[in-house]
Design a protein around this motif. Sequence first.
Motif, mmCIF file in Angstrom:
data_model
loop_
_atom_site.group_PDB
_atom_site.id
_atom_site.type_symbol
_atom_site.label_atom_id
_atom_site.label_comp_id
_atom_site.label_asym_id
_atom_site.label_seq_id
_atom_site.Cartn_x
_atom_site.Cartn_y
_atom_site.Cartn_z
ATOM 1 N N UNK A 174 4.335 23.423 76.890
ATOM 2 C CA UNK A 174 2.991 23.433 76.303
ATOM 3 C C UNK A 174 2.996 22.830 74.919
ATOM 4 N N UNK A 175 1.825 22.863 74.311
ATOM 5 C CA UNK A 175 1.681 22.299 72.975
ATOM 6 C C UNK A 175 1.309 20.836 73.040
ATOM 7 N N UNK A 176 1.004 20.289 71.875
ATOM 8 C CA UNK A 176 0.589 18.887 71.798
ATOM 9 C C UNK A 176 1.805 17.961 71.791
ATOM 10 N N UNK A 219 -5.328 27.531 77.360
ATOM 11 C CA UNK A 219 -4.596 28.754 77.041
ATOM 12 C C UNK A 219 -3.187 28.709 77.640
ATOM 13 N N UNK A 220 -3.117 28.379 78.914
ATOM 14 C CA UNK A 220 -1.803 28.393 79.580
ATOM 15 C C UNK A 220 -0.866 27.354 78.957
ATOM 16 N N UNK A 231 -1.001 26.107 75.937
ATOM 17 C CA UNK A 231 -0.992 26.177 74.455
ATOM 18 C C UNK A 231 -1.623 24.935 73.831
ATOM 19 N N UNK A 232 -2.709 24.511 74.393
ATOM 20 C CA UNK A 232 -3.374 23.305 73.897
ATOM 21 C C UNK A 232 -4.468 23.757 72.922
ATOM 22 N N UNK A 233 -4.243 23.560 71.621
ATOM 23 C CA UNK A 233 -5.193 24.139 70.654
ATOM 24 C C UNK A 233 -6.508 23.367 70.556
#
Lengths: 323, 566
Positions: free
Chosen positions: A166-168, A268-269, A271-273
């Motif tokens: 996850x994450x950017x 959410x899953x 972790x994409x802000x």
Amino acid sequence: MRRYLAGRVLQGVGVVLMIATLTYVLLHLAPGDPITMSLDRPGVTEATRAEWRRAYGLDRPLGEQYLRWVAGAARGDLGYSYSHHRPVGDVIAEALPRTALLTGLALLLSFGVGIAVGVLQVERAGGHRDRWMGRVLLLLYSVPDFWLALLALLLFAYRIPVLPAGGLVDPVMYEYLTPSQQLVDRLRHLVLPVTTLTLLTSAVIARYQRSALLEVIATDWMRTALAKGLSWRKAVRRHALRNALLPTITLAGLSLPALAAGALFVEKVFSWPGMGLVTVNAIGARDYPLVTGGVLVISVMVVAGALLADLVIALADPRVRLR
Amino acid sequence: MRISLQTRVRRWAPVAIAVLGLAGCKGTEQAATTAGPADIGGTMVISTATDAGTMLPVLIGSNLDRQVTDLLYDRLADISTELVTVGDRGFKPQLAQRWEWSRDSLSITFHLNPAARWHDGRPVRASDVRFSLGLVKNPATGSAISSLVTNIDSVSIRDSLTVVAWFKMRTPEQFYELVYQIPVMPEHLLANTPPGELKTSDVSRRGIGSGRFRLAKWAPGQRIELVADTANYRGRPKLDRVVYSISPDAASSVTRFFAGDADFHEQLRTDNLAQLAKDTVRRLMRYPNLQHAYLAFNLVDPANTSRPHPIFGDRAVRRALSMAIDRRAMLRNVFDTLGQLSYGPFPSKLPVADTTLPQLPYDTAAARMLLDSAGWVMGPGAVRVKDGRRLEFGLTVPNSSAPRKAYSVLLQEAFRRIGASVKIEEMDFPSFSAKQAAHGFDTEIAAYGSDPSVSGFKQAWSTEGMKPGGFNFPSYSNPAVDALLDSATVTFDFARTRTYARRAFEMIMEDAPGVWLYEPLTLGGIDRRVRVGDLRADGYWATMADWWIPADKRSARDRIGLRPTP
């Protein structure tokens, strides 16, 4: 046309203002406030809480707070986010492009895949391919988004760890990569969330597209086209598809708000802000300015999306007249 | 579906063995060999679900704020692992090389380390200490620390490296209050910003301190990167870099840890532990804490807090309800082998804690008799009645806490068995906090994180703690307990402090304003390549500058070195 547009814009402003007001009031009616959340620990005196409330203007009557917010919003100042400790405008300016990138890519792919699948099904309507694709689409249509997202995450980030969880971007290495490696890293982080959203959305679009095409191919002019010697495939792709695009265009217009609102569970899953996540977390933190600012941006997109869909339909279908 | 005992034992055995094995380590995580010169370096990524709100210790609000600012800013001296708060016993020098007490103990002279530097290269001076105290005490700053330093009168400067702290009264914790509560901040960077504007100013986000780590980058909502301050007067940390990788929620944060994107995750849920027990890359890390959870009976009427509660105002009813609870069975039900019973109205790691105090026994027959004698007789629907009022009350829990939600159901059933009807009220945390602060509940499951001092404990159980901003949520008031707690905070003899505190605990437990349910075991997950030293109950991160990664265990992110962040 101008009169129509002016009327719709005016109507839209009213809707947006009403939504913002309702959000503001409902949020303030909920128990607790940002200070309760951030200072709930030993040693915090009531004087300190009062000082923080004063500093953020939370000690003023609700009406006054609201008017201040409206006056600020009219000047483009959406206030200060208590949970992010930055101006709301900055938080939204950061989250909006992330959501637009994720949902924009997913929408583009979804419409491409959805329309293509719809056409493929209708070319052999009732046949083996149509039935088989229909079942897969129904399955994807029925699957909850968070479940599919979790499944993708578990499979490709944990069991077979070929993609990031996850994450950017990679939280450590990204800064130290070359520009081309950074691009690859960014794309790798996009794969799972975009694929999940694409699979979910394209199932809906394909089902719409198939129904619309089935209606169109039963018309007299399609029979005429076939009688003139056009192959079934050419008739569907050249003539039926264009006429069957109207419901899909409406759907595209209505999907535009997703560009701003985000896809909450997928964000959410993975972790994409993005906007969805920022807004929901802000509700939990009683971050009044950020929630109201987020809702304001999303409601503007909803109104604009609906208007845009009407305009595009009028352009695509000469039978439609806007008054 | 019922799960057999054998199945449960099989399922949890590896986790239990791992936890019990760690329990034996008592604070020290690993009997690791010490780091050699080649073992300096490496990157540790901590996966977290929250972002920090500030990089200025005077403004901290959350746990992560405290964690990061503790790593960035030094104090005059640091508390020992035993957390003794009386006098200066066990305190280790930080910015102050040494200190001297005046004959009347009303002042302490601190001699600053001349080698201490801020991360921007400027020397740490006596004026910084005076400025820091002024900033904390200024009401316009709105610092949560201000109420903890009221006994400190002022700080005067003798020369650029010598400060004298003056106290209003001679108290056992005066040294602790000054050095533990006041982080030293740079005057040259903060003095030009009015204290009231610090919260929203950029200077509160720069994080320029004097600690062994310095702030390299803070990308809000994404990451906080700390790097080793290689020229630090206390020596560089063993790690090159600590990165807090921020996820939007707890589940994503845990997933990132298990996917290998992070090396450490604090406070894992029990359902993650079985997975961790089988993991060959990561291991369980138990760290001490100062938290405990209890069922609080509100002693005042939520509708009118000047009146006693119509049910819980009666001590006999509170004792009866306490005796209806099988705390041990509930603990096993909720935590299996991974919970720890609470020993009383205090966390067991508190230096004055006494874990031998007797608690009310689990005895439902005695509980029924007590209720009968208090006039609560069985009425319709198997609910007791007294003077036309049914023994019905609410139980408030935050929906963010899985253990507390589970406990609420078990408590409801336990109370039903003796004729009390409970309505569970689950709510989001802000609503729960607001209700708690307004004493607007009947009963609630409160979780309390104490600081190591007895004065911190007073806020939870003294009459003074009932005031707004205090933590005496059950509104418990007993002049004898107040007096004992006062005595405990004024004596200089630590043995007497313990005796006074013990008696106060006993009296509170006899009055039963609550039922002491559990102490959460703080179990984190950590990559096996990271070596950890002693851990402190007031914050496991206190020793992080001495954690290390052996040279032969390094991964790609460990080998970045100390290149500046682009």
